[in-house]
Design a protein around this motif. Structure first.
Motif, PDB file in Angstrom:
ATOM      1  N   LEU A   3       0.862  -1.179   0.000  1.00 14.29           N
ATOM      2  CA  LEU A   3       0.000   0.000   0.000  1.00 14.29           C
ATOM      3  C   LEU A   3       0.900   1.230   0.000  1.00 14.29           C
ATOM      4  O   LEU A   3       1.830   1.315   0.800  1.00 14.29           O
ATOM      5  CB  LEU A   3      -0.900  -0.007   1.236  1.00 14.29           C
ATOM      6  CG  LEU A   3      -1.796   1.205   1.448  1.00 14.29           C
ATOM      7  CD1 LEU A   3      -2.833   1.311   0.342  1.00 14.29           C
ATOM      8  CD2 LEU A   3      -2.471   1.122   2.809  1.00 14.29           C
ATOM      9  N   VAL A   4       0.616   2.149  -0.903  1.00 16.49           N
ATOM     10  CA  VAL A   4       1.379   3.387  -0.994  1.00 16.49           C
ATOM     11  C   VAL A   4       0.418   4.544  -0.781  1.00 16.49           C
ATOM     12  O   VAL A   4      -0.645   4.593  -1.391  1.00 16.49           O
ATOM     13  CB  VAL A   4       2.051   3.534  -2.379  1.00 16.49           C
ATOM     14  CG1 VAL A   4       2.836   4.843  -2.466  1.00 16.49           C
ATOM     15  CG2 VAL A   4       2.936   2.344  -2.681  1.00 16.49           C
ATOM     16  N   THR A   5       0.787   5.451   0.109  1.00 16.76           N
ATOM     17  CA  THR A   5       0.047   6.701   0.256  1.00 16.76           C
ATOM     18  C   THR A   5       1.039   7.833   0.022  1.00 16.76           C
ATOM     19  O   THR A   5       2.221   7.725   0.339  1.00 16.76           O
ATOM     20  CB  THR A   5      -0.595   6.854   1.648  1.00 16.76           C
ATOM     21  OG1 THR A   5       0.425   6.889   2.640  1.00 16.76           O
ATOM     22  CG2 THR A   5      -1.568   5.720   1.936  1.00 16.76           C
ATOM     23  N   GLY A   6       0.532   8.891  -0.553  1.00 16.55           N
ATOM     24  CA  GLY A   6       1.394  10.029  -0.804  1.00 16.55           C
ATOM     25  C   GLY A   6       0.557  11.279  -0.978  1.00 16.55           C
ATOM     26  O   GLY A   6      -0.661  11.215  -1.122  1.00 16.55           O
ATOM     27  N   SER A   7       1.221  12.402  -0.950  1.00 19.26           N
ATOM     28  CA  SER A   7       0.502  13.655  -1.168  1.00 19.26           C
ATOM     29  C   SER A   7       1.433  14.682  -1.783  1.00 19.26           C
ATOM     30  O   SER A   7       2.650  14.574  -1.692  1.00 19.26           O
ATOM     31  CB  SER A   7      -0.087  14.185   0.138  1.00 19.26           C
ATOM     32  OG  SER A   7       0.938  14.610   1.010  1.00 19.26           O
ATOM     33  N   VAL A   8       0.818  15.663  -2.407  1.00 16.89           N
ATOM     34  CA  VAL A   8       1.544  16.792  -2.971  1.00 16.89           C
ATOM     35  C   VAL A   8       0.711  18.040  -2.701  1.00 16.89           C
ATOM     36  O   VAL A   8      -0.513  18.018  -2.830  1.00 16.89           O
ATOM     37  CB  VAL A   8       1.819  16.605  -4.478  1.00 16.89           C
ATOM     38  CG1 VAL A   8       0.548  16.435  -5.269  1.00 16.89           C
ATOM     39  CG2 VAL A   8       2.652  17.741  -5.027  1.00 16.89           C
ATOM     40  N   GLU A  45     -10.059  19.003   3.348  1.00 18.29           N
ATOM     41  CA  GLU A  45      -9.662  20.027   4.314  1.00 18.29           C
ATOM     42  C   GLU A  45      -8.647  21.009   3.747  1.00 18.29           C
ATOM     43  O   GLU A  45      -8.475  22.100   4.280  1.00 18.29           O
ATOM     44  CB  GLU A  45      -9.092  19.361   5.572  1.00 18.29           C
ATOM     45  CG  GLU A  45     -10.148  18.580   6.327  1.00 18.29           C
ATOM     46  CD  GLU A  45      -9.600  17.942   7.579  1.00 18.29           C
ATOM     47  OE1 GLU A  45     -10.250  18.095   8.625  1.00 18.29           O
ATOM     48  OE2 GLU A  45      -8.518  17.318   7.531  1.00 18.29           O
ATOM     49  N   ASP A  46      -7.961  20.615   2.682  1.00 18.97           N
ATOM     50  CA  ASP A  46      -6.994  21.498   2.027  1.00 18.97           C
ATOM     51  C   ASP A  46      -7.097  21.251   0.524  1.00 18.97           C
ATOM     52  O   ASP A  46      -6.460  20.336  -0.008  1.00 18.97           O
ATOM     53  CB  ASP A  46      -5.585  21.221   2.524  1.00 18.97           C
ATOM     54  CG  ASP A  46      -4.571  22.193   1.930  1.00 18.97           C
ATOM     55  OD1 ASP A  46      -4.911  22.920   0.968  1.00 18.97           O
ATOM     56  OD2 ASP A  46      -3.439  22.222   2.438  1.00 18.97           O
ATOM     57  N   PRO A  47      -7.902  22.035  -0.176  1.00 20.65           N
ATOM     58  CA  PRO A  47      -8.166  21.770  -1.591  1.00 20.65           C
ATOM     59  C   PRO A  47      -6.958  21.941  -2.520  1.00 20.65           C
ATOM     60  O   PRO A  47      -7.057  21.637  -3.700  1.00 20.65           O
ATOM     61  CB  PRO A  47      -9.280  22.765  -1.938  1.00 20.65           C
ATOM     62  CG  PRO A  47      -9.233  23.802  -0.896  1.00 20.65           C
ATOM     63  CD  PRO A  47      -8.669  23.166   0.340  1.00 20.65           C
ATOM     64  N   LEU A  48      -5.825  22.369  -2.001  1.00 24.01           N
ATOM     65  CA  LEU A  48      -4.609  22.418  -2.811  1.00 24.01           C
ATOM     66  C   LEU A  48      -3.767  21.157  -2.631  1.00 24.01           C
ATOM     67  O   LEU A  48      -2.730  20.998  -3.289  1.00 24.01           O
ATOM     68  CB  LEU A  48      -3.770  23.656  -2.466  1.00 24.01           C
ATOM     69  CG  LEU A  48      -4.408  24.999  -2.825  1.00 24.01           C
ATOM     70  CD1 LEU A  48      -3.515  26.152  -2.360  1.00 24.01           C
ATOM     71  CD2 LEU A  48      -4.673  25.088  -4.323  1.00 24.01           C
ATOM     72  N   ARG A  49      -4.197  20.266  -1.763  1.00 23.32           N
ATOM     73  CA  ARG A  49      -3.450  19.033  -1.478  1.00 23.32           C
ATOM     74  C   ARG A  49      -4.084  17.865  -2.218  1.00 23.32           C
ATOM     75  O   ARG A  49      -5.288  17.599  -2.077  1.00 23.32           O
ATOM     76  CB  ARG A  49      -3.450  18.756   0.024  1.00 23.32           C
ATOM     77  CG  ARG A  49      -2.650  17.546   0.434  1.00 23.32           C
ATOM     78  CD  ARG A  49      -2.591  17.458   1.966  1.00 23.32           C
ATOM     79  NE  ARG A  49      -1.879  16.290   2.384  1.00 23.32           N
ATOM     80  CZ  ARG A  49      -2.452  15.199   2.924  1.00 23.32           C
ATOM     81  NH1 ARG A  49      -3.755  15.180   3.140  1.00 23.32           N
ATOM     82  NH2 ARG A  49      -1.731  14.179   3.274  1.00 23.32           N
ATOM     83  N   LEU A  50      -3.283  17.180  -3.022  1.00 21.25           N
ATOM     84  CA  LEU A  50      -3.726  15.969  -3.703  1.00 21.25           C
ATOM     85  C   LEU A  50      -3.172  14.770  -2.948  1.00 21.25           C
ATOM     86  O   LEU A  50      -1.998  14.768  -2.537  1.00 21.25           O
ATOM     87  CB  LEU A  50      -3.238  15.945  -5.148  1.00 21.25           C
ATOM     88  CG  LEU A  50      -3.794  17.046  -6.048  1.00 21.25           C
ATOM     89  CD1 LEU A  50      -3.165  16.973  -7.427  1.00 21.25           C
ATOM     90  CD2 LEU A  50      -5.297  16.950  -6.152  1.00 21.25           C
ATOM     91  N   VAL A  51      -4.003  13.755  -2.754  1.00 21.74           N
ATOM     92  CA  VAL A  51      -3.632  12.563  -1.997  1.00 21.74           C
ATOM     93  C   VAL A  51      -3.685  11.350  -2.933  1.00 21.74           C
ATOM     94  O   VAL A  51      -4.687  11.131  -3.614  1.00 21.74           O
ATOM     95  CB  VAL A  51      -4.584  12.355  -0.804  1.00 21.74           C
ATOM     96  CG1 VAL A  51      -4.230  11.082  -0.049  1.00 21.74           C
ATOM     97  CG2 VAL A  51      -4.557  13.569   0.113  1.00 21.74           C
TER      98      VAL A  51
END
Length: 98
Positions: A3-8, A45-51
């Motif tokens: 499983l990989v999770t990440g964000s930008v 909660e932060d619309p500039l953050r992609l998950v």
């Protein structure tokens, strides 16, 4: 399964381009051997953050994904457009019942 999770975190002026690049990356990655799922979502909660949430059959499949030239290019293309990025890898086993 891996499983990989990440964000930008995109800058406001680059969000559309970060989103476009991310969708292109996700759609391409779904066709790679061993990719069980690959998705990108906007953080409520932060619309500039992609998950990103990914599932890979095994570690060799994930390592092959990281070695794909288009995957490396995706990371390079994001660097001037975004702030903080994260990535976490987990060795996961599906639980059939609670």
């Amino acid at each position: 399964m891996i499983l990989v999770t990440g964000s930008v975190l995109a800058r406001e002026d680059s969000f559309d381009e970060v989103c476009r690049l991310s969708l292109e990356h996700v759609r391409r990655s779904r066709n790679e051997p061993g990719c069980l799922s690959h998705a990108v979502h906007v953080d409520c909660e932060d619309p500039l953050r992609l998950v990103f949430v990914e599932q890979w059959a095994d570690r060799p499949s994930l390592m092959a994904h990281f070695a794909v030239p288009a995957s490396r290019e995706f990371v390079r293309a994001l660097q001037p457009l975004a702030g903080a990025t994260t990535i976490e890898l987990y060795d996961a086993t599906r639980l059939d019942t609670l």
